[in-house]
Motif scaffolding. Structure first.
Motif, PDB file in Angstrom:
ATOM      1  N   VAL A 181       0.837  -1.205   0.000  1.00 32.65           N
ATOM      2  CA  VAL A 181       0.000   0.000   0.000  1.00 32.65           C
ATOM      3  C   VAL A 181       0.872   1.254   0.000  1.00 32.65           C
ATOM      4  O   VAL A 181       0.602   2.223  -0.719  1.00 32.65           O
ATOM      5  N   LYS A 182       1.933   1.231   0.790  1.00 37.54           N
ATOM      6  CA  LYS A 182       2.849   2.373   0.838  1.00 37.54           C
ATOM      7  C   LYS A 182       3.452   2.644  -0.534  1.00 37.54           C
ATOM      8  O   LYS A 182       3.566   3.799  -0.963  1.00 37.54           O
ATOM      9  N   ALA A 183       3.825   1.583  -1.248  1.00 47.16           N
ATOM     10  CA  ALA A 183       4.400   1.737  -2.585  1.00 47.16           C
ATOM     11  C   ALA A 183       3.383   2.345  -3.548  1.00 47.16           C
ATOM     12  O   ALA A 183       3.710   3.242  -4.336  1.00 47.16           O
ATOM     13  N   ILE A 184       2.143   1.871  -3.489  1.00 49.22           N
ATOM     14  CA  ILE A 184       1.095   2.400  -4.368  1.00 49.22           C
ATOM     15  C   ILE A 184       0.857   3.881  -4.092  1.00 49.22           C
ATOM     16  O   ILE A 184       0.751   4.696  -5.017  1.00 49.22           O
ATOM     17  N   LEU A 185       0.784   4.247  -2.815  1.00 55.34           N
ATOM     18  CA  LEU A 185       0.524   5.641  -2.461  1.00 55.34           C
ATOM     19  C   LEU A 185       1.702   6.540  -2.838  1.00 55.34           C
ATOM     20  O   LEU A 185       1.505   7.695  -3.236  1.00 55.34           O
ATOM     21  N   GLN A 186       2.916   6.016  -2.744  1.00 53.83           N
ATOM     22  CA  GLN A 186       4.076   6.805  -3.169  1.00 53.83           C
ATOM     23  C   GLN A 186       4.015   7.081  -4.664  1.00 53.83           C
ATOM     24  O   GLN A 186       4.343   8.185  -5.116  1.00 53.83           O
ATOM     25  N   ARG A 187       3.601   6.082  -5.438  1.00 55.02           N
ATOM     26  CA  ARG A 187       3.462   6.294  -6.881  1.00 55.02           C
ATOM     27  C   ARG A 187       2.353   7.303  -7.168  1.00 55.02           C
ATOM     28  O   ARG A 187       2.493   8.173  -8.042  1.00 55.02           O
ATOM     29  N   LYS A 188       1.259   7.212  -6.431  1.00 52.63           N
ATOM     30  CA  LYS A 188       0.155   8.149  -6.615  1.00 52.63           C
ATOM     31  C   LYS A 188       0.597   9.575  -6.311  1.00 52.63           C
ATOM     32  O   LYS A 188       0.258  10.513  -7.048  1.00 52.63           O
ATOM     33  N   VAL A 189       1.356   9.753  -5.242  1.00 50.13           N
ATOM     34  CA  VAL A 189       1.868  11.081  -4.883  1.00 50.13           C
ATOM     35  C   VAL A 189       2.738  11.630  -6.008  1.00 50.13           C
ATOM     36  O   VAL A 189       2.597  12.792  -6.419  1.00 50.13           O
ATOM     37  N   LEU A 190       3.632  10.801  -6.522  1.00 51.35           N
ATOM     38  CA  LEU A 190       4.528  11.231  -7.593  1.00 51.35           C
ATOM     39  C   LEU A 190       3.739  11.655  -8.830  1.00 51.35           C
ATOM     40  O   LEU A 190       3.984  12.725  -9.407  1.00 51.35           O
ATOM     41  N   ASP A 191       2.783  10.834  -9.235  1.00 50.66           N
ATOM     42  CA  ASP A 191       1.984  11.148 -10.419  1.00 50.66           C
ATOM     43  C   ASP A 191       1.122  12.387 -10.197  1.00 50.66           C
ATOM     44  O   ASP A 191       0.966  13.223 -11.097  1.00 50.66           O
ATOM     45  N   TYR A 192       0.559  12.500  -9.004  1.00 47.59           N
ATOM     46  CA  TYR A 192      -0.337  13.620  -8.699  1.00 47.59           C
ATOM     47  C   TYR A 192       0.415  14.947  -8.736  1.00 47.59           C
ATOM     48  O   TYR A 192      -0.035  15.914  -9.363  1.00 47.59           O
ATOM     49  N   ARG A 231       3.401  15.621 -10.130  1.00 50.15           N
ATOM     50  CA  ARG A 231       3.912  15.914 -11.472  1.00 50.15           C
ATOM     51  C   ARG A 231       2.789  16.375 -12.395  1.00 50.15           C
ATOM     52  O   ARG A 231       2.973  17.294 -13.201  1.00 50.15           O
ATOM     53  N   GLY A 232       1.627  15.763 -12.270  1.00 50.31           N
ATOM     54  CA  GLY A 232       0.496  16.159 -13.099  1.00 50.31           C
ATOM     55  C   GLY A 232      -0.011  17.550 -12.772  1.00 50.31           C
ATOM     56  O   GLY A 232      -0.514  18.269 -13.641  1.00 50.31           O
ATOM     57  N   PHE A 233       0.143  17.949 -11.515  1.00 47.88           N
ATOM     58  CA  PHE A 233      -0.350  19.252 -11.073  1.00 47.88           C
ATOM     59  C   PHE A 233       0.476  20.394 -11.648  1.00 47.88           C
ATOM     60  O   PHE A 233       0.061  21.550 -11.615  1.00 47.88           O
ATOM     61  N   ILE A 287      10.143  17.144  -5.723  1.00 46.98           N
ATOM     62  CA  ILE A 287       9.657  16.502  -6.950  1.00 46.98           C
ATOM     63  C   ILE A 287       9.792  17.446  -8.131  1.00 46.98           C
ATOM     64  O   ILE A 287      10.282  17.067  -9.206  1.00 46.98           O
ATOM     65  N   TYR A 288       9.385  18.703  -7.959  1.00 43.26           N
ATOM     66  CA  TYR A 288       9.478  19.660  -9.065  1.00 43.26           C
ATOM     67  C   TYR A 288      10.928  19.980  -9.414  1.00 43.26           C
ATOM     68  O   TYR A 288      11.288  20.091 -10.593  1.00 43.26           O
TER      69      TYR A 288
END
Length: 254
Positions: free
Chosen positions: A31-42, A44-46, A168-169
């Motif tokens: 779950v931690k891995a999935i949420l880390q990927r979601k954070v990264l995508d979110y 970067r997409g923003f 990230i940015y």
């Protein structure tokens, strides 16, 4: 901390993950891995949101838009120099070298100080408005998947968002453009596990039985698809066992 298992299951499905998540076995590392990927995508997409706000004139150009303005002007200058080089007779080494140096210096500056706190005219410092906006939206998004019951712990976790967003940015927007040739990033999907390109938790004697279930941080390097590739950071992946019953018909290995 309470996990919203149903929403996390939906998220795992969106990413095509096959590892199981249940209320009885939440598989918290996964779950931690999935949420880390979601954070990264979110996050970067923003980044597109800043461009949209500028284009729609919902924000005024100034200290808030300096990073975007510098990138825009630098890109314009590089295009002009390139156009100049192909429309004017002559050969020299300075023209090509200048394009590289301009890009490296501009993105080097942005990689060091981009999206840092803003210094107002009165000398006071405040968080960059865009970082504050993205951090707030990121925390709201994360609250959709988990609930932190301890108020002090929640405040502590939420306060980490601005630094995370900045990092990230700075990496994916600015610093990848400093190297020559430019740094590349690659996220793996359903690939066979390759320890030369990935890191994660697995037994060495089982590698040939594993695939990537989710890649939650990309491979970072130069010339990634060539024989002289230089790896800066291995991809972070969470593996799954290969099962003939759930493998796609077409291989995605490269």
């Amino acid at each position: 901390m309470d996990l919203n298992i149903k929403e996390i299951q939906k998220l795992a499905q969106e990413y095509g993950c096959l590892n199981e998540i249940t209320a009885e076995n939440p598989n918290k590392i996964f779950v931690k891995a999935i949420l880390q990927r979601k954070v990264l995508d979110y996050v970067r997409g923003f980044s597109h949101e800043l461009h949209n706000l500028i284009e729609s004139q919902k924000i005024t150009r100034g200290p808030l838009t300096l990073e975007s303005d510098i990138v825009s002007k630098a890109s314009e200058l590089l295009k002009l120099i390139n156009f100049f080089s192909v429309t004017r007779a002559g050969t020299d080494e300075v023209t090509d070298a200048s394009m590289i140096k301009i890009r490296q210096q501009v993105y080097g500056i942005l990689g060091n100080r981009g999206f840092n706190n803003i210094i107002d005219d009165d000398g006071n410092m405040r968080m960059h408005d865009f970082i504050a906006l993205v951090s707030n939206e990121l925390n709201k998004m994360m609250n959709h998947y988990r609930k932190i019951n301890d108020p002090n712990r929640k405040e502590q976790v939420d306060s980490m968002a601005p630094k995370l967003v900045q990092d990230i940015y700075k990496l994916f927007w600015f610093r990848i453009n400093v190297q020559e040739p430019k740094t590349e990033c690659e996220l793996f999907e359903n690939n066979m596990i390759n320890p030369n390109l990935m890191k994660g938790s697995w037994n060495e004697d089982e590698i040939d039985k594993l695939r990537v279930d989710i890649c939650y941080f990309p491979l970072v390097g130069r010339n990634l698809n060539s024989s002289d590739a230089k790896i800066f950071t291995l991809a972070k992946v969470f593996p799954r066992y290969i099962s003939d019953s759930n493998e796609p018909n077409e291989e995605k290995d490269e």
